[in-house]
Design an enzyme around this catalytic site. Structure first.
Site: not given
Ligand code: SDX
Length: 436
Positions: A313, A371
């Site tokens: 998140h 989710d």
């Molecule tokens: C919702 O914003 C809100 O409040 C949204 C929400 C709401 O109520 O409105 O809460 C609803 O959208 C919840 C989130 C649902 N999405 C998912 O579950 C999809 C999977 N999650 C990821 O796509 C991600 O965690 C996000 C999009 C939710 C957050 O992305 P960020 O903050 O931009 O995090 P990031 O991409 O910078 O990640 C940091 C690191 C990265 O690795 P490095 O580059 O440091 O090596 O963590 C990794 C990312 O690759 N990472 C994940 C991951 N989420 C982040 N790796 C594997 N699986 C994941 N789910």
């Protein structure tokens, strides 16, 4: 917003004169550095794609402490609202700032109930879609189309218009989502039944048919009502920011909410519940719990493009409090339906346990979000997977409209117009076609 007893001084190593920027306090949470005059004073923009460090507005609606895993709607903890109140009380709270008393709740619920029908013309919009259209494609169209029916409430600067548009949107979303579902299964639409609760009426419109009586299961009704409360608002997330930016042009509230529906559809946002359930299904098909290690390895491999859907998140760097409540709701519903041994629920809990002990996830502070479990409980209730995000949109509509109305009611608001860091071509002249 109060001026802090603190200032930010921005100085430059190339001799550009430094500038002082005011710092403001909110009530709780991080202070902000006011950069509104930065461009005028320095000719420079700040750079923050994805808005990791940017407060785009001031708001009094929802507060999230990502480190603590805390979520407050108008100051009330989500754990208390989800267990001691219902969605109608939560809607009243988000819209007007206070929980209603018994009389206020009765009147608000009655008002919403009296707006649950949609214009009979709305059914003809659905006929244009293929029967296998994704419900979010249908919802993006239907919600935008509402603005064609309510010319008496499209002036966003008129407080009465904003009020009735809010009620109409909250009241009609369940009807539209149920119509989107019935259309895809080729069943007749069910009209709202005013004697039912908000959640009970949605279950009725979804699963009743004209051929026989339908009894709402109170455990499913309560679970669905709680799912609505857990999804109702969430600060300045992507779809709420979309609604604010869209509404800042003065467009009508129905069009602004339709923009929010479109944004929520994305798998990184509201589409994650559908993606999380599909992910669990894929692991189950591949062999279940013993295949989790292999899957986690794929997730850690950046080139795989595989993410653990329902995890991570932008704000929560701790367990999403909604995920905990959703897991409890899962157990209640599965227990009520005799599905305690639901393989996907067991798989989800095993996956969560492994992920929470794995350095990759621990070091990145990746925890289950709202989710991760919501798909399992919705599937148990009988909601088809492609409809999960439409239900998220149904619940989030109150948050979107509360945030939109707060922005429009703020005398300081302006049309949103971000700038850019330009990395394209310098000025150049066109070469005539014959010489290109
Ligand atoms: C919702 O914003 C809100 O409040 C949204 C929400 C709401 O109520 O409105 O809460 C609803 O959208 C919840 C989130 C649902 N999405 C998912 O579950 C999809 C999977 N999650 C990821 O796509 C991600 O965690 C996000 C999009 C939710 C957050 O992305 P960020 O903050 O931009 O995090 P990031 O991409 O910078 O990640 C940091 C690191 C990265 O690795 P490095 O580059 O440091 O090596 O963590 C990794 C990312 O690759 N990472 C994940 C991951 N989420 C982040 N790796 C594997 N699986 C994941 N789910």
């Amino acid at each position: 917003m109060k001026l802090a007893d603190n200032k930010a001084t921005l100085s430059f190593s190339n001799g550009t004169p430094s500038v002082e920027l005011p710092v403001y306090h909110g009530n709780i949470g991080p202070d902000v550095i006011d950069i509104r005059k930065l461009y005028a004073q320095t000719g420079m923009f700040t750079y923050d794609p994805g808005f990791l460090s940017t407060a785009a507005c001031q708001s009094a609606i929802t507060y999230i402490d990502g480190d603590k895993g805390e979520l407050l709607y108008r100051g009330y903890p989500i754990e208390q609202l989800a267990t001691q109140c219902d969605f109608m009380e939560t809607c009243h709270l988000l819209l007007y700032g206070e929980l209603p008393n018994a009389e206020g709740k009765k009147n608000f619920t009655r008002t919403v109930t009296m707006h649950t029908m949609v214009n009979e013309q709305m059914q003809f919009f659905l006929r244009g879609f293929r029967r296998d259209a994704h419900p979010m494609a249908i919802m993006t169209g239907l919600v935008g189309a509402l603005s064609a029916f309510y010319h008496d409430s499209t002036d966003i600067n008129n407080p009465q218009h904003r009020e009735i548009a809010a009620i109409r949107l909250i009241a009609k979303m369940p009807t539209l989502v149920a119509m989107a579902y019935k259309y895809t299964v080729g069943q007749p639409y069910m009209y709202p039944k005013n004697e039912l609760s908000y959640a009970g009426n949605f279950l009725h419109m979804m699963f009743a048919t004209p051929c026989e009586p339908y009894a709402v299961n109170p455990v499913l009704e309560r679970a669905l009502d709680r799912i609505f409360t857990l999804h109702a608002d969430h600060e300045q997330n992507a779809s709420t920011s979309t609604v604010r930016l869209c509404g800042s042009s003065g467009t009508n509230p129905f069009a602004a909410i339709a923009a929010g529906v479109a944004c929520l559809w994305g798998p990184a946002h509201g589409g994650a519940n559908e993606a999380a359930l599909n992910m669990l299904g894929d692991i189950q098909k591949a062999g279940g719990v013993e295949k989790i290690g292999e899957f986690i390895k794929q997730v850690k491999d950046k080139n795989s493009g595989v993410k653990l859907m329902g995890f991570g998140h932008r704000v929560y760097k701790n367990y999403d409090p909604r995920a905990k409540l959703m897991q409890e709701t899962c157990k209640e519903v599965l227990g009520e339906l005799g599905l305690e041994n639901d393989p996907l629920f067991k798989l989800a809990m095993a996956l969560e346990k492994i992920a929470l002990e794995d350095e990759y996830f621990v070091s990145r502070k990746l925890y289950p979000n709202v989710d991760f479990y919501s798909g399992i409980v919705q599937r148990a209730i009988g909601i088809p997977v492609p409809l999960f995000t439409a239900i998220f949109a149904l619940a989030r509509t109150v948050g979107w409209i509360a945030q939109l109305n707060e922005m429009i009611g703020d005398p300081e608001y302006k049309i949103g117009r971000p700038r850019q860091l330009f990395t394209g071509s310098n000025r150049r002249d066109v070469t005539p076609l014959a010489q290109r």
